[in-house]
Design an enzyme around this catalytic site. Sequence first.
Site, PDB file in Angstrom:
ATOM      1  N   HIS A 121      -5.744   3.487  -1.673  1.00  0.00           N
ATOM      2  CA  HIS A 121      -7.106   3.779  -1.232  1.00  0.00           C
ATOM      3  C   HIS A 121      -7.443   5.180  -1.723  1.00  0.00           C
ATOM      4  O   HIS A 121      -6.820   6.151  -1.282  1.00  0.00           O
ATOM      5  CB  HIS A 121      -7.143   3.707   0.308  1.00  0.00           C
ATOM      6  CG  HIS A 121      -8.498   3.922   0.918  1.00  0.00           C
ATOM      7  ND1 HIS A 121      -8.718   3.806   2.278  1.00  0.00           N
ATOM      8  CD2 HIS A 121      -9.702   4.242   0.389  1.00  0.00           C
ATOM      9  CE1 HIS A 121      -9.992   4.042   2.542  1.00  0.00           C
ATOM     10  NE2 HIS A 121     -10.608   4.314   1.418  1.00  0.00           N
ATOM     11  N   ASN A 143       0.854  -1.192   0.000  1.00  0.00           N
ATOM     12  CA  ASN A 143       0.000   0.000   0.000  1.00  0.00           C
ATOM     13  C   ASN A 143       0.891   1.242   0.000  1.00  0.00           C
ATOM     14  O   ASN A 143       1.701   1.424   0.913  1.00  0.00           O
ATOM     15  CB  ASN A 143      -0.900  -0.046   1.242  1.00  0.00           C
ATOM     16  CG  ASN A 143      -1.842   1.140   1.300  1.00  0.00           C
ATOM     17  OD1 ASN A 143      -1.423   2.283   1.131  1.00  0.00           O
ATOM     18  ND2 ASN A 143      -3.097   0.882   1.551  1.00  0.00           N
ATOM     19  N   ARG A 191      -9.624   7.876  -1.175  1.00  0.00           N
ATOM     20  CA  ARG A 191     -10.605   8.269  -0.158  1.00  0.00           C
ATOM     21  C   ARG A 191     -11.473   9.394  -0.689  1.00  0.00           C
ATOM     22  O   ARG A 191     -11.060  10.173  -1.537  1.00  0.00           O
ATOM     23  CB  ARG A 191      -9.898   8.709   1.129  1.00  0.00           C
ATOM     24  CG  ARG A 191      -9.121   7.579   1.800  1.00  0.00           C
ATOM     25  CD  ARG A 191      -8.531   8.054   3.114  1.00  0.00           C
ATOM     26  NE  ARG A 191      -9.544   8.176   4.133  1.00  0.00           N
ATOM     27  CZ  ARG A 191      -9.746   7.298   5.120  1.00  0.00           C
ATOM     28  NH1 ARG A 191      -8.974   6.237   5.238  1.00  0.00           N
ATOM     29  NH2 ARG A 191     -10.695   7.484   6.001  1.00  0.00           N
ATOM     30  N   ARG A 224      -7.316  12.599   0.847  1.00  0.00           N
ATOM     31  CA  ARG A 224      -6.248  13.083   1.737  1.00  0.00           C
ATOM     32  C   ARG A 224      -4.850  12.622   1.308  1.00  0.00           C
ATOM     33  O   ARG A 224      -3.866  13.202   1.693  1.00  0.00           O
ATOM     34  CB  ARG A 224      -6.522  12.681   3.177  1.00  0.00           C
ATOM     35  CG  ARG A 224      -6.403  11.211   3.440  1.00  0.00           C
ATOM     36  CD  ARG A 224      -6.485  10.908   4.914  1.00  0.00           C
ATOM     37  NE  ARG A 224      -7.831  11.097   5.440  1.00  0.00           N
ATOM     38  CZ  ARG A 224      -8.267  10.490   6.544  1.00  0.00           C
ATOM     39  NH1 ARG A 224      -7.461   9.702   7.226  1.00  0.00           N
ATOM     40  NH2 ARG A 224      -9.501  10.680   6.966  1.00  0.00           N
ATOM     41  N   HIS A 257      -3.685  -4.910   7.520  1.00  0.00           N
ATOM     42  CA  HIS A 257      -3.804  -3.815   8.487  1.00  0.00           C
ATOM     43  C   HIS A 257      -2.910  -4.097   9.698  1.00  0.00           C
ATOM     44  O   HIS A 257      -3.183  -4.982  10.494  1.00  0.00           O
ATOM     45  CB  HIS A 257      -5.240  -3.586   8.972  1.00  0.00           C
ATOM     46  CG  HIS A 257      -5.433  -2.165   9.404  1.00  0.00           C
ATOM     47  ND1 HIS A 257      -6.027  -1.208   8.613  1.00  0.00           N
ATOM     48  CD2 HIS A 257      -5.028  -1.527  10.516  1.00  0.00           C
ATOM     49  CE1 HIS A 257      -6.009  -0.052   9.226  1.00  0.00           C
ATOM     50  NE2 HIS A 257      -5.402  -0.212  10.375  1.00  0.00           N
ATOM     51  N   GLU A 268      -8.645   0.163  -3.170  1.00  0.00           N
ATOM     52  CA  GLU A 268      -9.508   0.178  -1.974  1.00  0.00           C
ATOM     53  C   GLU A 268     -10.466   1.347  -2.082  1.00  0.00           C
ATOM     54  O   GLU A 268     -10.045   2.463  -2.409  1.00  0.00           O
ATOM     55  CB  GLU A 268      -8.677   0.391  -0.711  1.00  0.00           C
ATOM     56  CG  GLU A 268      -7.956  -0.815  -0.231  1.00  0.00           C
ATOM     57  CD  GLU A 268      -7.184  -0.482   1.041  1.00  0.00           C
ATOM     58  OE1 GLU A 268      -7.491   0.520   1.707  1.00  0.00           O
ATOM     59  OE2 GLU A 268      -6.251  -1.215   1.332  1.00  0.00           O
ATOM     60  N   HIS A 303       0.952   6.064   1.974  1.00  0.00           N
ATOM     61  CA  HIS A 303       1.769   6.914   2.854  1.00  0.00           C
ATOM     62  C   HIS A 303       2.791   7.744   2.082  1.00  0.00           C
ATOM     63  O   HIS A 303       3.228   8.788   2.566  1.00  0.00           O
ATOM     64  CB  HIS A 303       2.448   6.072   3.933  1.00  0.00           C
ATOM     65  CG  HIS A 303       1.459   5.532   4.917  1.00  0.00           C
ATOM     66  ND1 HIS A 303       0.775   6.330   5.795  1.00  0.00           N
ATOM     67  CD2 HIS A 303       1.009   4.279   5.122  1.00  0.00           C
ATOM     68  CE1 HIS A 303      -0.052   5.594   6.507  1.00  0.00           C
ATOM     69  NE2 HIS A 303       0.062   4.343   6.114  1.00  0.00           N
ATOM     70  N   GLU A 332     -10.865  -9.742   2.659  1.00  0.00           N
ATOM     71  CA  GLU A 332      -9.600  -9.375   3.287  1.00  0.00           C
ATOM     72  C   GLU A 332      -9.859  -9.324   4.781  1.00  0.00           C
ATOM     73  O   GLU A 332     -10.674  -8.511   5.248  1.00  0.00           O
ATOM     74  CB  GLU A 332      -9.090  -8.017   2.785  1.00  0.00           C
ATOM     75  CG  GLU A 332      -7.773  -7.628   3.468  1.00  0.00           C
ATOM     76  CD  GLU A 332      -7.193  -6.302   2.995  1.00  0.00           C
ATOM     77  OE1 GLU A 332      -7.417  -5.906   1.837  1.00  0.00           O
ATOM     78  OE2 GLU A 332      -6.504  -5.663   3.816  1.00  0.00           O
ATOM     79  N   THR A 359      -8.228   3.297   8.231  1.00  0.00           N
ATOM     80  CA  THR A 359      -9.456   2.493   8.253  1.00  0.00           C
ATOM     81  C   THR A 359      -9.604   1.795   9.597  1.00  0.00           C
ATOM     82  O   THR A 359      -8.677   1.134  10.063  1.00  0.00           O
ATOM     83  CB  THR A 359      -9.405   1.444   7.112  1.00  0.00           C
ATOM     84  OG1 THR A 359      -9.043   2.117   5.922  1.00  0.00           O
ATOM     85  CG2 THR A 359     -10.741   0.765   6.940  1.00  0.00           C
TER      86      THR A 359
END
Length: 241
Positions: A43, A7, A45, A49, A191, A70, A10, A151, A101
Amino acid sequence: MTNLLINIDHIATLRNARRETFPDPVHAAVLCELAGADGIVFHLREDRRHIGERDVFLLKETVRGKLDFELSLASEIVDICCSVKPHLATLVPEKREEVTTEGGLDVVGNRGAVLATTKKLQDAGIEVSLFLDPDPVQIAAAAEVGATCIELHTGDFANARTPESQIAQAHKLGQGACLANELGLKVHAGHGLDYHNWYLFRQQVPHVQEVSIGFAIIARAVLVGLERAVQEMNALVKAYR
Ligand code: PXP
């Protein structure tokens, strides 16, 4: 063998903190794949963000391995996902005020919306995974709404602070994975998975075909470099069973 998808949200968070154009999540995705990652997760969103539309379309063009998009049930984002056509769409709950999340999707409480969104994505040729707590009721509902994959949300396991609670959470994940497998669902997980909790996870949780890991790898990459951080996690993941 278990696939490692990374992912890269970040990287975009860091870029956006300075309203800059770098570091570029698209560059990071290339480096992750060159270092051996099996694919990339992001993701998009509703509040944008971190990842934005520009990233999504460029990632679709450039990622060579598996692309996992995602998203929440918001129709605007579902429409973007249908036009991008990633290999996999993972439906997650989304709250504006959360840092990341929190918890799995409530399939039972949102059955109609999850069913309709799953069908819409599948009709666009996209495989659908539902991000779920290891709750047998939610897992059974995932199969009922037509998802082919779940998941497992590993956050409670990752946040457990005593050996007893870690083992108890890992055990729950293992039972959830077995139930999903019996129902014919593919099992992914993610996660808070990291270099330290991976060993217990892999000991206790069978049937996991794919893991999605972000924070631990990107945080380590800041200190040791992205290539090394990916290679080290990939070596652990590839030793799974
Ligand atoms: N899977 C899902 C559905 C997520 O929302 C996240 C966090 O963005 C992850 C996996 C990765 O979690 P982490 O960044 O803690 O590795």
